[in-house]
Scaffold this active site. Structure first.
Site, PDB file in Angstrom:
ATOM      1  N   GLY A  76       1.515   3.021  -2.498  1.00 34.55           N
ATOM      2  CA  GLY A  76       1.102   3.923  -3.580  1.00 34.55           C
ATOM      3  C   GLY A  76       1.710   3.481  -4.913  1.00 34.55           C
ATOM      4  O   GLY A  76       1.900   4.279  -5.828  1.00 34.55           O
ATOM      5  N   LYS A  77       1.964   2.164  -5.018  1.00 33.19           N
ATOM      6  CA  LYS A  77       2.564   1.620  -6.246  1.00 33.19           C
ATOM      7  C   LYS A  77       1.658   1.869  -7.451  1.00 33.19           C
ATOM      8  O   LYS A  77       2.128   2.247  -8.529  1.00 33.19           O
ATOM      9  CB  LYS A  77       2.791   0.099  -6.100  1.00 33.19           C
ATOM     10  CG  LYS A  77       3.755  -0.267  -5.001  1.00 33.19           C
ATOM     11  CD  LYS A  77       3.835  -1.769  -4.815  1.00 33.19           C
ATOM     12  CE  LYS A  77       2.557  -2.404  -4.299  1.00 33.19           C
ATOM     13  NZ  LYS A  77       2.189  -2.068  -2.917  1.00 33.19           N
ATOM     14  N   GLY A  78       0.335   1.648  -7.244  1.00 33.73           N
ATOM     15  CA  GLY A  78      -0.622   1.799  -8.349  1.00 33.73           C
ATOM     16  C   GLY A  78      -0.529   3.170  -8.978  1.00 33.73           C
ATOM     17  O   GLY A  78      -0.466   3.321 -10.198  1.00 33.73           O
ATOM     18  N   ASP A 131       0.807  -1.223   0.000  1.00 30.53           N
ATOM     19  CA  ASP A 131       0.000   0.000   0.000  1.00 30.53           C
ATOM     20  C   ASP A 131       0.839   1.272   0.000  1.00 30.53           C
ATOM     21  O   ASP A 131       0.424   2.308   0.516  1.00 30.53           O
ATOM     22  CB  ASP A 131      -0.970   0.029   1.208  1.00 30.53           C
ATOM     23  CG  ASP A 131      -1.889  -1.177   1.202  1.00 30.53           C
ATOM     24  OD1 ASP A 131      -2.215  -1.659   0.105  1.00 30.53           O
ATOM     25  OD2 ASP A 131      -2.280  -1.620   2.290  1.00 30.53           O
ATOM     26  N   GLY A 137      -4.424  -4.410  -3.731  1.00 28.96           N
ATOM     27  CA  GLY A 137      -5.434  -3.395  -4.025  1.00 28.96           C
ATOM     28  C   GLY A 137      -4.693  -2.136  -4.414  1.00 28.96           C
ATOM     29  O   GLY A 137      -4.038  -1.528  -3.579  1.00 28.96           O
ATOM     30  N   HIS A 138      -4.722  -1.804  -5.693  1.00 32.97           N
ATOM     31  CA  HIS A 138      -3.971  -0.644  -6.189  1.00 32.97           C
ATOM     32  C   HIS A 138      -4.947   0.437  -6.608  1.00 32.97           C
ATOM     33  O   HIS A 138      -5.736   0.259  -7.530  1.00 32.97           O
ATOM     34  CB  HIS A 138      -3.065  -1.071  -7.359  1.00 32.97           C
ATOM     35  CG  HIS A 138      -2.054  -2.107  -6.969  1.00 32.97           C
ATOM     36  ND1 HIS A 138      -1.274  -2.787  -7.868  1.00 32.97           N
ATOM     37  CD2 HIS A 138      -1.686  -2.570  -5.740  1.00 32.97           C
ATOM     38  CE1 HIS A 138      -0.479  -3.620  -7.217  1.00 32.97           C
ATOM     39  NE2 HIS A 138      -0.716  -3.514  -5.925  1.00 32.97           N
ATOM     40  N   THR A 141       3.324 -12.521   2.933  1.00 34.71           N
ATOM     41  CA  THR A 141       2.493 -13.192   1.948  1.00 34.71           C
ATOM     42  C   THR A 141       3.303 -14.373   1.397  1.00 34.71           C
ATOM     43  O   THR A 141       4.395 -14.679   1.901  1.00 34.71           O
ATOM     44  CB  THR A 141       2.005 -12.209   0.863  1.00 34.71           C
ATOM     45  OG1 THR A 141       1.005 -12.866   0.064  1.00 34.71           O
ATOM     46  CG2 THR A 141       3.130 -11.712  -0.033  1.00 34.71           C
ATOM     47  N   THR A 186      -5.625 -11.727   3.776  1.00 39.90           N
ATOM     48  CA  THR A 186      -6.788 -11.125   3.106  1.00 39.90           C
ATOM     49  C   THR A 186      -7.869 -12.175   2.822  1.00 39.90           C
ATOM     50  O   THR A 186      -8.906 -11.858   2.270  1.00 39.90           O
ATOM     51  CB  THR A 186      -6.357 -10.502   1.767  1.00 39.90           C
ATOM     52  OG1 THR A 186      -5.790 -11.544   0.957  1.00 39.90           O
ATOM     53  CG2 THR A 186      -5.335  -9.401   1.961  1.00 39.90           C
ATOM     54  N   GLN A 200       2.114  -5.999  -3.152  1.00 41.97           N
ATOM     55  CA  GLN A 200       2.577  -6.098  -1.764  1.00 41.97           C
ATOM     56  C   GLN A 200       3.871  -5.272  -1.585  1.00 41.97           C
ATOM     57  O   GLN A 200       4.135  -4.387  -2.378  1.00 41.97           O
ATOM     58  CB  GLN A 200       2.802  -7.569  -1.352  1.00 41.97           C
ATOM     59  CG  GLN A 200       1.511  -8.365  -1.200  1.00 41.97           C
ATOM     60  CD  GLN A 200       0.939  -8.892  -2.492  1.00 41.97           C
ATOM     61  OE1 GLN A 200       1.624  -9.522  -3.275  1.00 41.97           O
ATOM     62  NE2 GLN A 200      -0.333  -8.638  -2.744  1.00 41.97           N
TER      63      GLN A 200
HETATM   64  P1  GDP Z   1      -0.655   0.293  -3.539  1.00 43.98           P
HETATM   65  O1  GDP Z   1      -1.254  -0.972  -3.045  1.00 43.98           O
HETATM   66  O2  GDP Z   1       0.807   0.380  -3.273  1.00 43.98           O
HETATM   67  O3  GDP Z   1      -0.982   0.590  -4.982  1.00 43.98           O
HETATM   68  O4  GDP Z   1      -1.327   1.464  -2.670  1.00 43.98           O
HETATM   69  P2  GDP Z   1      -2.898   1.625  -2.313  1.00 43.98           P
HETATM   70  O5  GDP Z   1      -3.596   2.107  -3.514  1.00 43.98           O
HETATM   71  O6  GDP Z   1      -3.408   0.410  -1.642  1.00 43.98           O
HETATM   72  O7  GDP Z   1      -2.818   2.723  -1.180  1.00 43.98           O
HETATM   73  C1  GDP Z   1      -2.256   3.973  -1.397  1.00 43.98           C
HETATM   74  C2  GDP Z   1      -3.320   5.052  -1.107  1.00 43.98           C
HETATM   75  O8  GDP Z   1      -2.712   6.313  -1.088  1.00 43.98           O
HETATM   76  C3  GDP Z   1      -4.395   5.145  -2.196  1.00 43.98           C
HETATM   77  O9  GDP Z   1      -5.594   5.537  -1.598  1.00 43.98           O
HETATM   78  C4  GDP Z   1      -3.864   6.246  -3.118  1.00 43.98           C
HETATM   79  O10 GDP Z   1      -4.897   6.930  -3.812  1.00 43.98           O
HETATM   80  C5  GDP Z   1      -3.210   7.155  -2.112  1.00 43.98           C
HETATM   81  N1  GDP Z   1      -2.040   7.907  -2.595  1.00 43.98           N
HETATM   82  C6  GDP Z   1      -1.036   7.491  -3.393  1.00 43.98           C
HETATM   83  N2  GDP Z   1      -0.091   8.456  -3.506  1.00 43.98           N
HETATM   84  C7  GDP Z   1      -0.523   9.501  -2.748  1.00 43.98           C
HETATM   85  C8  GDP Z   1       0.034  10.777  -2.397  1.00 43.98           C
HETATM   86  O11 GDP Z   1       1.117  11.159  -2.817  1.00 43.98           O
HETATM   87  N3  GDP Z   1      -0.718  11.561  -1.538  1.00 43.98           N
HETATM   88  C9  GDP Z   1      -1.926  11.164  -1.039  1.00 43.98           C
HETATM   89  N4  GDP Z   1      -2.566  11.988  -0.215  1.00 43.98           N
HETATM   90  N5  GDP Z   1      -2.448   9.964  -1.328  1.00 43.98           N
HETATM   91  C10 GDP Z   1      -1.755   9.141  -2.162  1.00 43.98           C
HETATM   92  P1  IMO Z   2      -0.801  -4.193  -2.228  1.00 43.66           P
HETATM   93  O1  IMO Z   2      -0.354  -4.744  -3.547  1.00 43.66           O
HETATM   94  C1  IMO Z   2      -0.972  -4.576   2.104  1.00 43.66           C
HETATM   95  C2  IMO Z   2      -0.904  -8.629   3.776  1.00 43.66           C
HETATM   96  C3  IMO Z   2      -2.124  -9.104   4.528  1.00 43.66           C
HETATM   97  C4  IMO Z   2      -1.468 -10.014   5.546  1.00 43.66           C
HETATM   98  C5  IMO Z   2      -0.334 -10.659   4.749  1.00 43.66           C
HETATM   99  C6  IMO Z   2      -0.657 -12.038   4.186  1.00 43.66           C
HETATM  100  O2  IMO Z   2      -2.082  -3.484  -2.256  1.00 43.66           O
HETATM  101  O3  IMO Z   2       0.309  -3.421  -1.584  1.00 43.66           O
HETATM  102  P2  IMO Z   2      -2.195 -12.817   2.153  1.00 43.66           P
HETATM  103  O4  IMO Z   2      -3.658 -12.612   1.895  1.00 43.66           O
HETATM  104  O5  IMO Z   2      -1.314 -12.266   1.096  1.00 43.66           O
HETATM  105  O6  IMO Z   2      -1.862 -14.242   2.493  1.00 43.66           O
HETATM  106  O7  IMO Z   2      -1.917 -11.988   3.499  1.00 43.66           O
HETATM  107  O8  IMO Z   2      -0.058  -9.764   3.686  1.00 43.66           O
HETATM  108  N1  IMO Z   2      -1.132  -8.143   2.393  1.00 43.66           N
HETATM  109  C7  IMO Z   2      -1.104  -6.849   2.034  1.00 43.66           C
HETATM  110  N2  IMO Z   2      -0.978  -5.738   2.781  1.00 43.66           N
HETATM  111  N3  IMO Z   2      -1.047  -4.459   0.777  1.00 43.66           N
HETATM  112  C8  IMO Z   2      -1.149  -5.570  -0.002  1.00 43.66           C
HETATM  113  O9  IMO Z   2      -1.090  -5.529  -1.343  1.00 43.66           O
HETATM  114  C9  IMO Z   2      -1.221  -6.825   0.629  1.00 43.66           C
HETATM  115  N4  IMO Z   2      -1.352  -8.105   0.183  1.00 43.66           N
HETATM  116  C10 IMO Z   2      -1.284  -8.891   1.271  1.00 43.66           C
HETATM  117  O10 IMO Z   2      -2.820  -8.038   5.128  1.00 43.66           O
HETATM  118  O11 IMO Z   2      -0.882  -9.249   6.562  1.00 43.66           O
HETATM  119 MG    MG Z   3      -2.813  -1.619  -1.816  1.00 41.65          MG
END
Ligand code: GDP
Ligand code: IMO
Ligand code: MG
Length: 422
Positions: free
Chosen positions: A14-16, A12, A39-40, A238, A129, A223
Site C-alpha cells: 500500500g506504498k502508493g 504491494d 503497480g501502485h 527482484t 512479472t 517492491q
Molecule cells: P503498493 O504496490 O505497495 O503501492 O500496493 P498496491 O497498490 O499494489 O496494493 C495495495 C492494495 O491495497 C491497493 O488495491 C490499494 O488500493 C489497497 N489499499 C491500500 N491501503 C489500504 C487500506 O488501508 N485498506 C484497504 N482496504 N485497502 C487498501
Molecule cells: P510493488 O512496487 C509485488 C515480484 C514478482 C516476483 C519477483 C521478481 O507494486 O510493490 P521481477 O519482475 O521484479 O523480476 O519479479 O518480484 N515483484 C513484486 N511483487 N509487488 C511488486 O511491486 C513487485 N515487483 C516485483 O512477483 O516474485
Molecule cells: Mg503493487
C-alpha cells in the site's frame, strides 16, 4: 524533512496510497529503483489510478516527479502509462515529470530473455512479472546496458544495439526462440523515446537544488524489503535494492539528505510470485479473494496471503532504519475473530528472531505464533486513533512493540481519507 517510503514485506503493502497521502505536504516525489514491475494503486477524487513507473505524486498536479537513474525504464510501457493517466484527466508535462538520462532502458530482448529464463527454470521459476527487469539490471551490472543518454545519437544507438544483440540473440537461439534484428529493436524503442525526450534530463542538479532550497522530497520505494536483491528471500527476489539504502544510489541524493524512513506493512502478509512464505495460509487467501481483494496490480495474479510475520518486519525495520510505521489494510482483519502474529521462527528446534540467509533453511521454518482476539467491528469509518476498537488499538500497539518502531499511520480503507495519523 525528506522521507523515504519503503515496503517491509514482499511488495504491494500500500506504498502508493501512503505516498499519495504524504504528497500533499511535499514538493517533489522521486522513484529510485525498480521498473514497471511495480503497480501502485491510488484512489483519489473517486477515481482509481494504477501507476507503474510514474511517481504517485503526479496525481497532485502541482508537484515535481522524478524518475531517477536507478529505475529501469521501459520506454514503450511508460508511453502507455502516460496515455492511460492522461485519459483519466491527469496532465503529464516536462514540468511535472523529469526522467534521468542515466536510467537504463528495458529493451525488447530483455523481456524475451526474462520469459525465456523463467521457462527454462521450470518449477524452480521465480514468478517474475516478465517485464525484463532482471536482464536489464544484469546488463547494467555487466556494463552492456543502454541508458537514455545513449538514445540522443540515433546512428550510434543502432550500432550499440547491434553489438548487444550478438550475445542476446545467441542466448535466445539457445532457447529456440526468435532472434531480433537491430533495426526492429531500434524501431520499437525510438518512437517511444522521441515522445519522452522532452522529459529526459540530468535530474541530479534539480534534486540537489530542491534539497538546498529547503523543499520537501519524498522517495517512493517500489517492491518490498524481502524482494531486495541483498536482504530478500534470495533468489526469489527482484534485481534492485528495494530497501532505503537504494534511495541514494538510485537518485543521486546523499544519505544525509534523508531524515525519515516510513516503513509500510499490511496488517497481514501477502506475496506474488514464487518463494518462501512461512506464515502463508490458504484460508486467509480465500477469505480475501472472495472479497475481490489481493489481486496483483501489474499482472492480475492472485496474491498469496498469510498472517503478519514480525520476524520479517523486525529485520526490515533494522535494515531500512524505519523511523515510522504505516500499517495498511487494518480493515482487512475487521471480520476475523482470532488474529495470529508470528513472533519468531523455529528452525530445527532453535528459536530465531531474524530471517535466515540460507535459502534451504526457509523450508524448515515453523512459525511461532501468538494469538490476538479480533475486534469484529467495521473500522473503515474511523478517522482517529480513538475511533478504533480497543482490540485493534492493542493489536497495533503490540505490532509497534515487536517492530521496535512507532505506528504513525494506519490505513483503514483504500481512499485518501481512510488514513489515520497517530
Ligand atoms: P503498493 O504496490 O505497495 O503501492 O500496493 P498496491 O497498490 O499494489 O496494493 C495495495 C492494495 O491495497 C491497493 O488495491 C490499494 O488500493 C489497497 N489499499 C491500500 N491501503 C489500504 C487500506 O488501508 N485498506 C484497504 N482496504 N485497502 C487498501
Ligand atoms: P510493488 O512496487 C509485488 C515480484 C514478482 C516476483 C519477483 C521478481 O507494486 O510493490 P521481477 O519482475 O521484479 O523480476 O519479479 O518480484 N515483484 C513484486 N511483487 N509487488 C511488486 O511491486 C513487485 N515487483 C516485483 O512477483 O516474485
Ligand atoms: Mg503493487
Amino acid at each position: 524533512m525528506n522521507t523515504v517510503i519503503c515496503g517491509l514485506q514482499w511488495g504491494d503493502e500500500g506504498k502508493g496510497k501512503i505516498v499519495d497521502y504524504l504528497t500533499e505536504t511535499a514538493d517533489i516525489v522521486v522513484r529510485g529503483q525498480g521498473g514497471n514491475n511495480a503497480g501502485h494503486t491510488v484512489i483519489a477524487n473517486g477515481q482509481k489510478y494504477v501507476l507503474h513507473l510514474i511517481p504517485s505524486g503526479i496525481l497532485w498536479g502541482n508537484k515535481t516527479n522524478i524518475i531517477g537513474n536507478g529505475v529501469v525504464m521501459d520506454v514503450v510501457g511508460l508511453c502507455e502509462e502516460i496515455k492511460e493517466i492522461e485519459d483519466q484527466g491527469v496532465s503529464v508535462t516536462p514540468d511535472n515529470l523529469l526522467i534521468s538520462d542515466r536510467a537504463h532502458v528495458v529493451m525488447p530482448y530483455h523481456k524475451e530473455l526474462d520469459a525465456a529464463r523463467e521457462a527454462a527454470l521450470g518449477d524452480k521459476k521465480i514468478g517474475t512479472t516478465k517485464r525484463g527487469i532482471g536482464p536489464t539490471y544484469a546488463d547494467k551490472a555487466n556494463r552492456c546496458g543502454l541508458r537514455l543518454a545513449d538514445f540522443f545519437d540515433e546512428a550510434k544507438l543502432l550500432e550499440k544495439i547491434e553489438l548487444r544483440l550478438v550475445d542476446a540473440n545467441e542466448v535466445l537461439a539457445k532457447y529456440d526462440l526468435p532472434t531480433f534484428t537491430a533495426k526492429d529493436v531500434f524501431d520499437e524503442v525510438i518512437t517511444a523515446f522521441k515522445r519522452l525526450k522532452p522529459h529526459v534530463t540530468n535530474t541530479i542538479p534539480t534534486l540537489h537544488g530542491a534539497w538546498k532550497s529547503g523543499k520537501t522530497i519524498l522517495f517512493e520505494g517500489a517492491q518490498g524489503s524481502y524482494l531486495d536483491v541483498d536482504f530478500g528471500t534470495y533468489p526469489f527476489v527482484t534485481s534492485s535494492n528495494t530497501t532505503s539504502g537504494g534511495t541514494s544510489t538510485g537518485s543521486g541524493l546523499a544519505p544525509h539528505a534523508i531524515q525519515r524512513v516510513v516503513g509500510v506493512c499490511k496488517a497481514y502478509t501477502t506475496r506474488v510470485g514464487a518463494g518462501p512464505f512461512p506464515t502463508e495460509n490458504d484460508e486467509i487467501g480465500e477469505f480475501f479473494h472472495a472479497r475481490g481483494m489481493e489481486f496483483g496490480a501489474t499482472t492480475g495474479r492472485p496474491r498469496r496471503c498469510g498472517w503478519l510475520d514480525m520476524v520479517l518486519i523486525r529485520f526490515a525495520c533494522m535494515v531500512n532504519g524505519v523511523t515510522d510505521l504505516a500499517v495498511t489494510i487494518l480493515d482487512g482483519l475487521d471480520e476475523r475473530d482470532v488474529i495470529k502474529v508470528c513472533i519468531a521462527y523455529d528452525i530445527d528446534g532453535e528459536r530465531h528472531e531474524f530471517p535466515p540467509a540460507d535459502r534451504d533453511a526457509w523450508d524448515r521454518i515453523t512459525p511461532i505464533y501468538e494469538e490476538h482476539p479480533g475486534w469484529l467491528t467495521d473500522t473503515t469509518k474511523a478517522r482517529s486513533w480513538d475511533d478504533l476498537p480497543e482490540n485493534a488499538q492493542k493489536y497495533l500497539t503490540r505490532l509497534a512493540e515487536l517492530a521496535g518502531a512507532p505506528v504513525t499511520y494506519i490505513g483503514n480503507g483504500p481512499e485518501r481519507e481512510q488514513t489515520i495519523i497517530r
